[in-house]
Motif scaffolding. Sequence first.
Motif, mmCIF file in Angstrom:
data_model
loop_
_atom_site.group_PDB
_atom_site.id
_atom_site.type_symbol
_atom_site.label_atom_id
_atom_site.label_comp_id
_atom_site.label_asym_id
_atom_site.label_seq_id
_atom_site.Cartn_x
_atom_site.Cartn_y
_atom_site.Cartn_z
ATOM 1 N N UNK A 96 0.776 -1.186 0.138
ATOM 2 C CA UNK A 96 -0.088 0.072 0.045
ATOM 3 C C UNK A 96 0.977 1.122 -0.036
ATOM 4 N N UNK A 97 0.548 2.142 -1.145
ATOM 5 C CA UNK A 97 1.283 3.412 -1.118
ATOM 6 C C UNK A 97 0.289 4.557 -0.728
ATOM 7 N N UNK A 98 0.395 5.132 0.537
ATOM 8 C CA UNK A 98 -0.244 5.943 1.046
ATOM 9 C C UNK A 98 0.596 7.232 1.773
ATOM 10 N N UNK A 99 0.486 8.380 1.353
ATOM 11 C CA UNK A 99 -0.135 8.766 0.179
ATOM 12 C C UNK A 99 0.651 8.539 -0.842
ATOM 13 N N UNK A 100 -0.018 8.830 -2.047
ATOM 14 C CA UNK A 100 0.654 8.612 -3.356
ATOM 15 C C UNK A 100 2.174 9.192 -3.347
ATOM 16 N N UNK A 101 3.145 8.361 -3.780
ATOM 17 C CA UNK A 101 4.619 9.097 -3.608
ATOM 18 C C UNK A 101 5.464 8.756 -2.433
ATOM 19 N N UNK A 107 1.671 -4.790 3.939
ATOM 20 C CA UNK A 107 0.452 -5.068 5.032
ATOM 21 C C UNK A 107 0.125 -6.436 5.051
ATOM 22 N N UNK A 108 0.044 -7.213 5.985
ATOM 23 C CA UNK A 108 -0.349 -8.495 6.030
ATOM 24 C C UNK A 108 -2.014 -8.707 6.225
ATOM 25 N N UNK A 109 -2.624 -9.531 5.852
ATOM 26 C CA UNK A 109 -3.976 -9.513 6.074
ATOM 27 C C UNK A 109 -4.611 -9.338 7.598
ATOM 28 N N UNK A 125 -4.531 6.636 -1.763
ATOM 29 C CA UNK A 125 -3.682 5.341 -1.599
ATOM 30 C C UNK A 125 -3.940 4.396 -2.888
ATOM 31 N N UNK A 126 -2.728 3.826 -3.182
ATOM 32 C CA UNK A 126 -2.420 2.946 -4.373
ATOM 33 C C UNK A 126 -2.039 1.434 -3.626
ATOM 34 N N UNK A 127 -2.797 0.446 -4.138
ATOM 35 C CA UNK A 127 -2.243 -0.816 -3.535
ATOM 36 C C UNK A 127 -2.073 -1.916 -4.639
ATOM 37 N N UNK A 128 -1.146 -2.780 -4.258
ATOM 38 C CA UNK A 128 -0.624 -3.823 -5.443
ATOM 39 C C UNK A 128 -0.583 -5.132 -4.460
ATOM 40 N N UNK A 129 -1.162 -6.031 -5.154
ATOM 41 C CA UNK A 129 -1.139 -7.515 -4.624
ATOM 42 C C UNK A 129 -0.942 -8.581 -5.893
ATOM 43 N N UNK A 130 0.322 -9.114 -6.092
ATOM 44 C CA UNK A 130 0.519 -9.828 -7.010
ATOM 45 C C UNK A 130 0.365 -8.807 -8.458
ATOM 46 N N UNK A 131 -0.514 -9.395 -9.295
ATOM 47 C CA UNK A 131 -0.884 -8.474 -10.584
ATOM 48 C C UNK A 131 -1.854 -7.468 -10.335
ATOM 49 N N UNK A 132 -2.786 -7.592 -9.142
ATOM 50 C CA UNK A 132 -3.831 -6.938 -9.089
ATOM 51 C C UNK A 132 -3.402 -5.569 -8.441
ATOM 52 N N UNK A 133 -3.946 -4.466 -9.024
ATOM 53 C CA UNK A 133 -3.614 -3.082 -8.521
ATOM 54 C C UNK A 133 -4.786 -2.302 -8.448
ATOM 55 N N UNK A 134 -4.933 -1.174 -7.535
ATOM 56 C CA UNK A 134 -6.019 -0.200 -7.634
ATOM 57 C C UNK A 134 -5.622 0.884 -6.808
ATOM 58 N N UNK A 135 -6.707 2.001 -6.531
ATOM 59 C CA UNK A 135 -6.484 2.914 -5.927
ATOM 60 C C UNK A 135 -7.695 3.419 -5.407
ATOM 61 N N UNK A 136 -7.771 4.299 -4.055
ATOM 62 C CA UNK A 136 -8.703 4.647 -3.568
ATOM 63 C C UNK A 136 -8.602 5.800 -2.661
ATOM 64 N N UNK A 137 -9.618 6.537 -2.095
ATOM 65 C CA UNK A 137 -9.631 7.835 -1.715
ATOM 66 C C UNK A 137 -9.358 7.454 0.095
ATOM 67 N N UNK A 138 -8.625 8.198 0.619
ATOM 68 C CA UNK A 138 -8.183 7.829 2.158
ATOM 69 C C UNK A 138 -8.787 9.360 2.807
ATOM 70 N N UNK A 139 -9.597 9.237 3.902
ATOM 71 C CA UNK A 139 -9.854 10.329 4.552
ATOM 72 C C UNK A 139 -11.367 10.246 5.019
ATOM 73 N N UNK A 140 -12.202 11.230 4.941
ATOM 74 C CA UNK A 140 -13.550 11.325 5.047
ATOM 75 C C UNK A 140 -13.743 11.115 6.807
ATOM 76 N N UNK A 141 -13.701 10.068 7.217
ATOM 77 C CA UNK A 141 -13.762 9.718 8.623
ATOM 78 C C UNK A 141 -12.404 9.418 9.239
ATOM 79 N N UNK A 142 -12.467 9.059 10.445
ATOM 80 C CA UNK A 142 -11.002 8.805 11.095
ATOM 81 C C UNK A 142 -11.054 7.353 11.181
ATOM 82 N N UNK A 143 -11.912 6.725 10.837
ATOM 83 C CA UNK A 143 -12.042 5.171 11.035
ATOM 84 C C UNK A 143 -11.086 4.459 9.904
#
Length: 551
Positions: A96-101, A107-109, A125-143
Amino acid sequence: MNPVFILLAACAPAPLTATAELNGRTVTIAASRPGFSVELLDAAGVPLARGAAAADTTTVALPPGTVGAVTVHVVAGGAWADVQVDVGDPEATVEIEVPLGAPPQHVRPGEMARVTLIEGATTWARYRHGDATGSFEVGGTGAALLMQNGLSDGPIFGVSVDRLTLAAAARQLVVSDIGFPATETGIADLVRPTGRVTLPSPWWRAVLDRSALGVRARDEFTAWAWTAIHLENTGTSPMDVVVRSRILGPDGAPDPAFRPRVRAADDGTGNTSVLLRVPARASAVATIPLFVEEAALGSGPWTRVIEVLPLGLDAPLLTRADPLFVSRSSSWVAAGLALTLTASAAGVALVLLRVRRWLREFDTASLVTIALFGALTFVAGTVGQLLGLGAAAAAGPFATMVTGLVDDALQATLIGALITILPRPGTATLTVLVAWLLRGVAMGTLSPMDIAFVACRIATLEGGLWLFGLTRGEVWREAPRVRRVIRLGLGLAVGSLTGTAASLVLHAALFRLYFAPWYVAMVLIGPGFLYVLAAAGVADRVASQLRRVED
C-alpha cells in the motif's frame, strides 16, 4: 615491519560483532560491545525503527506490515556492524502506497497501513497484490478503511487514519535544522560558505564560457546546491508532509532566476517541493535543490522561504524565512588571480631562460641526485592523492589535514634535504619539473591549470629559498642546528604557503570552487605552513646523514 604499526595494531580494539534474532514482531539484538545504538532498515534503506542498549542486548519492535529483508545496523564506539533478518515473504502481503509517492507499506491480512492526516484533509492510496492493482481515496472519517476490491485471494487490508488538529500537528513536528549548502543526501557541505551562493562575476563567466578554461560549467538545468531541512517528529504516529521552498526577490515575489527549469520541478509558482515521511519519534531530512540562472540574476536582497504543509491542505504547519546571500565576484579572488598569473608568468620565464644553463652547470652526480629526489617527490604526491580518496570519505573536509602529512610534509622534507645537500639556484626547479613530468606521464595531468600551478610553485619556491639565503651560498649550513632549521623551514614555508594560496585561487577562478573562510585558513595554516616548518627539522637530519655518507 615498523614497530609503531605493530603497537597500533596490538592496541586496536576488537572489531564490533552483532547478532539479531527474530521473535514474532520483535528483533532481539546482541553486540560484542555494550552501550550500542541500533537502527532497522528496509530493503531500500529507509529507517523502520530505532533503539539503544545500555548493556549488550536490546529488543526492537517491528512496525506493522514489515516484510522481506531487514538490515539491523548496530553502532558502538565509532564502529558499526550490519546483520540481515528475513521477516517474511513479500508475496503474502499487500503493498500500500499512502499517500501517493510515499514509500510503500507492506501489510499482512488483518493489518493496517497507517497515515496521519489533518482534520478535513484527504489523500489517495494505491495498492498492489500480485498482478492486481487499484487506488482509493483516504479520508472522510477517522475510521480504518477495509477494502477487498476484487483481489485474487481476497485478503482484507486497510488504512488506519490518525487524525490531528492543525495546532497539534504543528506542535508535533519541529524543524531542528536547515543546512545550506548541502549535498543531495542531506550532508552539510562544510567546505563552501554557509548560507551563501557564490558566483563568478559576469565578465569572468563570459571568459570561462568562451575559453577552454571553463571546465565546470553551470546552467539552469544543474542544481547549484541543495538545502537540507531536518524535521523531527515528537509524536507517536508517522507524518507525511510536503516540504517546499522558494526564493523571493526584493519585491516579495518569486525570483525567476531561482526557478527550476528541469523536469517540471515546480508548478509555475516558483515552489520546489518534495514529499517526506517523518517516522514516529524520529527524524528525517528533506533535500531540495536550488537552481540558479546566472544570466537572469538581478539585484537582491533575497529571502529563502521554506514551508512544511500537511497532505491535502494548503495551510502550512511550519514556515521559515531566512536571508539568502549571493556573492558575484570576489576582490580577494581577483587580486589573488592577478598575483598567481604574475607568479606563473615569472615561473615560465625562469624555466625558459635558466633551465638550459642549470643543466650545463650541474655535474652528472648532482643531476642524478636531483632526478632521484624528483622521482621520490612524485611518489609522495601520488601516495597523497591515493590516500586522499579514502581520507575524503572518512574525514570529509578535514581530509587535507591527513593527506598533507604526505602531500606537503613529506615533499617538503625531500626538497629541504636536497636543498641542504645542493644549495644552489635551480635545484628546486629541476626537482619540481621532474616530479611534474612523471606525474603528467603517469596520471595525465598536463593541463593548462597544472602548468600555471607548477610555474607558480617554481617561482614562489625559488623566491622563498633565495630570500632566506638558502641558494645564495653554503655558509648557512654551518650555523647551529636550530638556526639552520628555522631558516630552512621559513624558506620552504614561504614557497609552500604562496603555492597553496595560488591553488585555492585557481580552484575558485577556474573551477568555481569557492571555499569557506575557515577551510581556507585551515589549509593555509596547517599543511601550507606548519607542516612544512615541522618537516624542516626532519629534512635537516636526513641531509646530515646523507652528507655524512657522501663524505
